[in-house]
Scaffold this motif. Structure first.
Motif, mmCIF file in Angstrom:
data_model
loop_
_atom_site.group_PDB
_atom_site.id
_atom_site.type_symbol
_atom_site.label_atom_id
_atom_site.label_comp_id
_atom_site.label_asym_id
_atom_site.label_seq_id
_atom_site.Cartn_x
_atom_site.Cartn_y
_atom_site.Cartn_z
ATOM 1 N N ILE A 1 -6.237 -2.212 6.928
ATOM 2 C CA ILE A 1 -5.289 -1.062 7.119
ATOM 3 C C ILE A 1 -3.882 -2.109 7.044
ATOM 4 N N ALA A 2 -4.113 -3.342 7.572
ATOM 5 C CA ALA A 2 -2.895 -4.277 7.640
ATOM 6 C C ALA A 2 -2.900 -4.775 6.051
ATOM 7 N N GLU A 3 -4.358 -5.186 6.088
ATOM 8 C CA GLU A 3 -4.047 -5.249 3.680
ATOM 9 C C GLU A 3 -3.075 -4.028 3.312
ATOM 10 N N SER A 4 -3.734 -2.938 3.490
ATOM 11 C CA SER A 4 -3.481 -1.944 3.012
ATOM 12 C C SER A 4 -1.888 -1.774 2.485
ATOM 13 N N PHE A 5 -1.357 -1.950 3.786
ATOM 14 C CA PHE A 5 0.182 -2.012 4.517
ATOM 15 C C PHE A 5 0.906 -2.511 3.784
ATOM 16 N N MET A 6 0.362 -4.121 3.494
ATOM 17 C CA MET A 6 0.769 -4.685 2.835
ATOM 18 C C MET A 6 1.511 -3.989 1.628
ATOM 19 N N ASP A 7 0.382 -3.877 0.903
ATOM 20 C CA ASP A 7 0.260 -3.579 -0.090
ATOM 21 C C ASP A 7 1.179 -2.619 -0.526
ATOM 22 N N LEU A 8 1.395 -1.834 -0.088
ATOM 23 C CA LEU A 8 1.170 -0.195 0.141
ATOM 24 C C LEU A 8 3.463 -0.611 0.000
ATOM 25 N N PRO B 1 -5.250 6.878 11.351
ATOM 26 C CA PRO B 1 -5.908 6.026 10.838
ATOM 27 C C PRO B 1 -6.484 5.342 9.764
ATOM 28 N N GLN B 2 -6.535 4.853 8.436
ATOM 29 C CA GLN B 2 -7.783 4.723 7.529
ATOM 30 C C GLN B 2 -6.953 3.715 6.268
ATOM 31 N N ALA B 3 -7.328 2.476 5.400
ATOM 32 C CA ALA B 3 -6.709 2.136 4.607
ATOM 33 C C ALA B 3 -6.592 2.880 3.552
ATOM 34 N N SER B 4 -8.341 3.832 3.012
ATOM 35 C CA SER B 4 -7.723 4.914 2.632
ATOM 36 C C SER B 4 -6.528 5.322 1.731
ATOM 37 N N ALA B 5 -6.059 6.094 3.422
ATOM 38 C CA ALA B 5 -5.254 6.905 3.177
ATOM 39 C C ALA B 5 -3.571 6.102 2.318
ATOM 40 N N LEU B 6 -3.518 5.051 2.622
ATOM 41 C CA LEU B 6 -2.487 3.346 2.525
ATOM 42 C C LEU B 6 -2.893 3.669 0.846
ATOM 43 N N ASP B 7 -3.869 3.223 0.623
ATOM 44 C CA ASP B 7 -4.289 3.185 -1.054
ATOM 45 C C ASP B 7 -3.953 3.770 -1.277
ATOM 46 N N LEU B 8 -4.556 5.503 -1.630
ATOM 47 C CA LEU B 8 -3.554 6.451 -2.059
ATOM 48 C C LEU B 8 -2.099 6.510 -2.775
ATOM 49 N N ALA B 9 -1.663 6.337 -1.141
ATOM 50 C CA ALA B 9 -0.523 6.186 -0.740
ATOM 51 C C ALA B 9 0.258 5.445 -1.806
ATOM 52 N N GLN C 1 -0.791 -2.513 19.208
ATOM 53 C CA GLN C 1 -1.232 -3.240 19.708
ATOM 54 C C GLN C 1 -2.252 -3.902 19.715
ATOM 55 N N GLY C 2 -2.057 -4.572 17.739
ATOM 56 C CA GLY C 2 -2.713 -5.475 18.091
ATOM 57 C C GLY C 2 -3.551 -5.055 16.809
ATOM 58 N N PRO C 3 -3.384 -5.785 15.749
ATOM 59 C CA PRO C 3 -4.049 -5.676 14.196
ATOM 60 C C PRO C 3 -5.397 -6.421 13.959
ATOM 61 N N ARG C 4 -6.113 -7.197 15.127
ATOM 62 C CA ARG C 4 -7.007 -8.158 14.624
ATOM 63 C C ARG C 4 -8.172 -6.905 14.149
ATOM 64 N N ASP C 5 -8.100 -5.912 14.718
ATOM 65 C CA ASP C 5 -9.996 -5.541 14.555
ATOM 66 C C ASP C 5 -9.232 -4.408 13.139
ATOM 67 N N HIS C 6 -8.125 -4.744 12.432
ATOM 68 C CA HIS C 6 -7.720 -3.737 11.427
ATOM 69 C C HIS C 6 -7.217 -4.573 9.948
ATOM 70 N N PRO C 7 -8.145 -5.457 9.647
ATOM 71 C CA PRO C 7 -7.769 -6.294 8.547
ATOM 72 C C PRO C 7 -6.800 -5.392 6.781
#
Length: 1003
Positions: free
Chosen positions: A860-867, A810-818, A852-858
């Protein structure tokens, strides 16, 4: 090492490594349950670790522990022990700082009957430290100033008078309550008193105070000026006062004028300051004081006092000329600051004093001398840059007058501005090649900024000034000092020579361009003129400065200028650089006069082959391709050939290659449709072949950077290559441009389909490298943003690939493209199944990360919310799928609100904004809100109550606003249930405040 003042068995004499463990394991309050000496010694040992331990981990632990110690109740007691004479200065400084921290932040912890004894104790310690160390003395003075601000005027009606009495050289009256002892060193005590009087206004300026309290204190301190003023005047005029005392007097005056002391009341002191300018030891302090005093906007109310300063400032002219002649940069710099402060701050007021117009004109000419001061900036002088903002202010004030008055001022000041043009062009001259080569890289950069800075700001100076004033008077910035205010304003409106020439054009108009053109023509056409390249370059620089921001399309000199440019020999790199920028600034004019392109383009393409002209030539070609794209057909092949050659030979750095590809995208977009695909293939084939080779090679840093570079070039090309674009910018117009039936596919789509397998190969090898994945996603992201619905044929295979790579890593750039794909294609029936499948895969994988705990992936959390905010906006029907767990998404949003990162919180608030607006239409949303809305309310209130930085409050308020708008009854219930809990959301909020907050929110 045995610490002075502690016994050998004291815990402070334990080994540092053991202490680090103790500090890590126990908070300060626990350790302080020992005797006070023990707690003090722990503090001392922590300070030793902070200052002297080379281990950064130990330093960080000590820093954290000491911060806790300062906040503890025991700090009121142990701070005095740390100020003991047998302690080293670092320990004493921490004691003084702790005292200031307690007074400024924890004043309410101290009982009212202890205020007087604290004041007495502080004065006593200030007297003890009057001979130093200086850092400890200053901190103690700041602490006493903070105490004064807490009790003035109710419990301390005459603070300055009491301070003066406490520091009298004779033994004070035992009933005065100061606790001061007989003075052993009157000189030191005098300096200490001045230090105390200096920091009192400074502490007021820097303290965070309620607006009403700030006004009350300002009035009280203004009343104290009647005591301060005669004391300062007496010390300045006394022959017994040392230079050190007089310097401190100047600093004290500078501090007090920030309280808007009337200019008329400091007039005599200012005259003393001008007298002090003749003393080299006092010069700098006197300049600073004079500038601060006359820069106060409130001074404009005292016109007679301002006019009385004019002769004093003009009287410095001879000293200024002498300093400039002798190369005395410090003196010329200081005098220039004074002249500019008077002329710029009060320009309009002084212009309106028509009986004194000759004096103000003399001041303007004095500033003109400062602008043209001999030497090259910044090597030989640093004064001229101080004057540039003045010239804008003056012309703006003149042009703001009514027409009749304006014409009178123009008769007087237009000749000055023509002189200014000559001065500015002379100051923009490059030195000789030999001298310039000897300059440091920093000097060269400073000179470049001094001449011209690329500006991305559209604010005029007057708009920036108004914006700064608004910010300065905002309650949130009430702690800003005048110095900070001045520095911020100076940063916001950094003015260079280019800006100044632009402002001069507002005053002189087309006559300025004619003047420049005639001079350039004489240089290039008259064989009698032995032209120096610096002269030609400066004139071109003048044209460029004006053309960058002023519409010169109707100027009658531009055709002649375009005709002169090919005559310029661009063998000199610095001259060639300016030629390129000048051509670029005229790109819009060339679009209206395409017949002139033939004479200009060869020079640009010639420059493109030179790495020294990389930035200027590439940016110029890009501007020409953007503005003149529909007229470049006859030159397209030559442009593409030269561009391909420099790209293959790697003449330019990566960023310039991206610019060049964007320019070529504009060029290709305007070619006949049947030619585009062939020319596109010709352009990118060498790079695709290189990419294919790299895909087969081993993973290393060199190959990685090459892959990212090539993929980035493709992304840049596809950003601007749009065969349907008829205007510069249609981004964001997805809803207005529907897919049109086409017999052939878009060339970009054809290329992407051809290289898709190669891209998959690259991703399979570099999947765990976020930079490579981000670069690949960027190609498709830029393409879909540009092509919009024309990108449709790529949706099925791209959606499948995105799901696969995101599931694997999982990477944020894929969520942004989606998210971009959802934005464009969620409303199209023949694509909705692919969008739904992609959304389900991405959501399922991301929910696992949150579990699993998203704290280390801000990110991904940002892009997921934007999506999901985008899905809610474009196609909420997707949530009817059983594969999308609305309740789980709601919890993800709540977790994202708890992140400290601003972008993540902003994205989560936007998600909830869309979610809440759909609750009435989507029953499943309403059910989740009924069940878990209270948790959302608690989370937001906790964040606002102090768990999150105050900078995020705006985003939390957006969530509360939408709760109030879409479900007021439920919100009322949740507020009542949550706020009735004692100490929630923080202990400082009273029940009455909670009730008021609830009522205002619901209303």
């Amino acid at each position: 090492m045995i610490i002075s003042g502690c016994c050998t068995c004291c815990p402070a004499n334990l080994k540092p490594v053991l202490f680090a463990k103790i500090f890590s394991a126990y908070p300060f309050d626990f350790l302080h349950r020992f005797v006070l000496c023990t707690g003090m010694c722990f503090s001392i040992q922590a300070l030793y670790q902070l200052y002297f331990d080379p281990d950064m981990e130990h330093k960080n632990v000590a820093q954290k522990w000491l911060t806790q110690a300062q906040a503890s109740a025991q700090a009121w007691h142990f701070c005095w022990a740390l100020l003991s004479p047998d302690k080293i200065p670092e320990v004493q400084f921490f004691g003084a700082s702790t005292l200031h921290t307690k007074i400024s932040r924890h004043w309410s912890d101290l009982a009212a009957d202890q205020h007087e004894s604290l004041r007495t104790q502080l004065l006593s310690h200030i007297l003890q430290f009057s001979s130093g160390p200086k850092m400890v003395l200053t901190r103690l003075c700041v602490a006493l100033a903070s105490l004064a601000l807490n009790v003035i005027p109710q419990a301390w009606s005459q603070p300055v008078a009491d301070m003066v009495r406490a520091f009298q050289p004779h033994k004070p009256d035992p009933e005065d309550g100061s606790g001061a002892k007989a003075s052993q060193d009157p000189h030191a005590h005098c300096l200490t008193l001045l230090e105390l009087l200096t920091v009192l206004p400074e502490e007021f300026q820097s303290s965070r105070l309620a607006q009403a309290r700030r006004g009350q204190l300002r009035e009280a301190l203004a009343g104290e000026w009647a005591v301060v003023c005669p004391l300062l005047r007496q010390l300045m005029q006394s022959q017994d006062s040392s230079s050190q005392v007089k310097e401190k007097v100047l600093q004290c005056l500078s501090s007090w004028v920030a309280l808007d002391v009337p200019l008329g009341e400091i007039q005599e002191l200012l005259q003393d300051c001008f007298t002090a300018l003749s003393d080299p030891e006092l010069f700098d302090a006197a300049v600073e004081t004079i500038v601060n005093a006359i820069s106060q906007p409130d001074c404009q109310r005292y016109i007679n006092a301002l006019l009385s300063l004019m002769p004093l400032v003009l009287g410095l002219y001879d000293q200024l000329k002498t300093a400039a002649q002798d190369g005395d940069m410090e003196t010329s710099h200081g005098i220039c600051r004074i002249a500019v402060a008077l002329g710029e701050t009060h320009s309009r007021v002084l212009l309106e004093q028509v009986d004194h117009w000759q004096e103000y004109l003399a001041l303007v000419n004095m500033i003109l001398f400062c602008t043209g001061i001999p030497g090259h900036y910044p090597v030989n002088e640093t004064t001229s840059s101080l004057t540039l903002t003045f010239w804008y202010t003056l012309q703006d004030d003149i042009l703001s007058f009514e027409e009749e008055k304006q014409s009178v001022y123009l008769q007087v000041y237009r000749p000055v501005y023509f002189q200014l043009v000559d001065v500015l062009l002379h100051k923009s001259h490059y030195p000789s090649q030999e001298e310039y080569a000897s300059w440091s890289s920093d000097d060269k950069e400073q000179f470049r900024i001094y001449r011209w800075v690329w500006s991305y700001y559209s604010f005029s100076l007057i708009e920036i000034w108004r914006l700064t004033l608004i910010m300065y008077h905002t309650d949130n910035l009430s702690s800003m000092t005048n110095t900070n205010f001045t520095n911020m304003f100076s940063w916001l409106c950094r003015v260079d020579i280019s800006d100044t020439l632009m402002y001069v054009y507002e005053m002189l108009g087309a006559e300025l361009l004619s003047n420049l053109y005639e001079r350039l023509g004489r240089l290039l056409m008259d064989p009698q003129q032995s032209a120096v390249w610096q002269d030609t370059e400066a004139l071109l620089f003048g044209f460029q400065s004006i053309a960058e921001t002023i519409d010169v399309n109707y100027s009658d000199v531009i055709p002649g200028l375009i005709g002169l440019i090919p005559r310029i020999n661009i063998s000199n790199i610095l001259l060639a650089d300016t030629v390129m920028y000048t051509i670029g600034s005229l790109a819009e004019w060339l679009a209206d006069h395409p017949v002139m392109l033939g004479g200009i383009l060869p020079m640009v393409l010639q420059g493109l082959a030179k790495p020294e002209l990389s930035v200027s030539s590439v940016s110029t070609l890009k501007r020409i391709c953007r503005e003149c794209r529909y007229d470049l057909g006859p030159y397209a092949q030559e442009i593409l050939t030269v561009s391909q050659d420099v790209l293959v030979k790697e003449v330019h750095k990566s960023s310039q290659c991206m610019w060049l590809m964007q320019g070529l995208g504009f060029l290709l977009s305007a070619l006949p449709s049947e030619e585009i695909l062939g020319r596109l293939h010709s352009l990118i084939t060498p790079h695709i072949q290189q990419l294919d080779t790299l895909a087969q090679q081993e993973l290393n840093a060199t190959n990685k950077q090459s892959i990212i570079h090539i993929v980035g070039m493709l992304a840049s090309l596809f950003t601007t290559l749009d065969i349907n674009r008829q205007a510069d910018c249609l981004e964001g117009a997805a809803s207005s441009r529907l897919p049109a039936p086409q017999s052939t596919q878009n060339p970009v789509v054809v290329v992407l389909q051809q290289v898709f397998t190669l891209i998959q190969t690259i991703l399979s090898k570099w999947l765990h490298d976020s930079e490579v994945v981000e670069a690949v996603c960027g190609v498709f992201d830029k393409s879909v943003r540009t092509l919009l619905h024309d990108f449709g044929p790529m949706v099925p295979q791209l959606g499948e690939m995105l799901g696969e790579i995101y599931s694997a890593f999982p990477q944020a750039s894929a969520l942004d493209l989606a998210r971009q794909m959802v934005h464009i294609f969620a409303g199209e029936e023949h694509h909705i199944s692919h969008i739904r499948s992609l959304t389900e895969v991405l959501t399922s994988t991301t929910l696992t990360i949150f579990q699993q705990g998203p704290r280390d992936h801000p990110d991904i959390a940002e892009s997921f919310m934007d999506l999901h905010a985008q899905i809610l906006k474009r196609k909420p029907d997707l949530y009817l799928s059983e594969q999308l767990d609305v309740k789980a998404l709601f919890y993800c949003g709540i977790l994202s609100l708890k992140f400290p990162e601003t972008p993540t919180v902003k994205a989560a608030s936007q998600f909830f904004t869309e979610f809440l607006s759909r609750c009435k239409d989507m029953p499943s949303f309403g059910d989740v809100l009924q069940r878990d809305g209270k948790l959302l309310t608690e989370t937001v209130l906790q964040a606002v109550g102090g768990e999150s930085p105050s900078s995020l409050t705006e985003h939390f308020s957006e969530v509360l606003l939408n709760l109030s708008r879409h479900c007021p009854a439920l919100l009322s219930q949740w507020l009542k249930e949550t706020l009735q809990t004692p100490g929630f959301p923080c202990a400082q909020v009273t029940a009455e405040q909670k009730h008021t907050f609830s009522q205002q929110l619901l209303r």
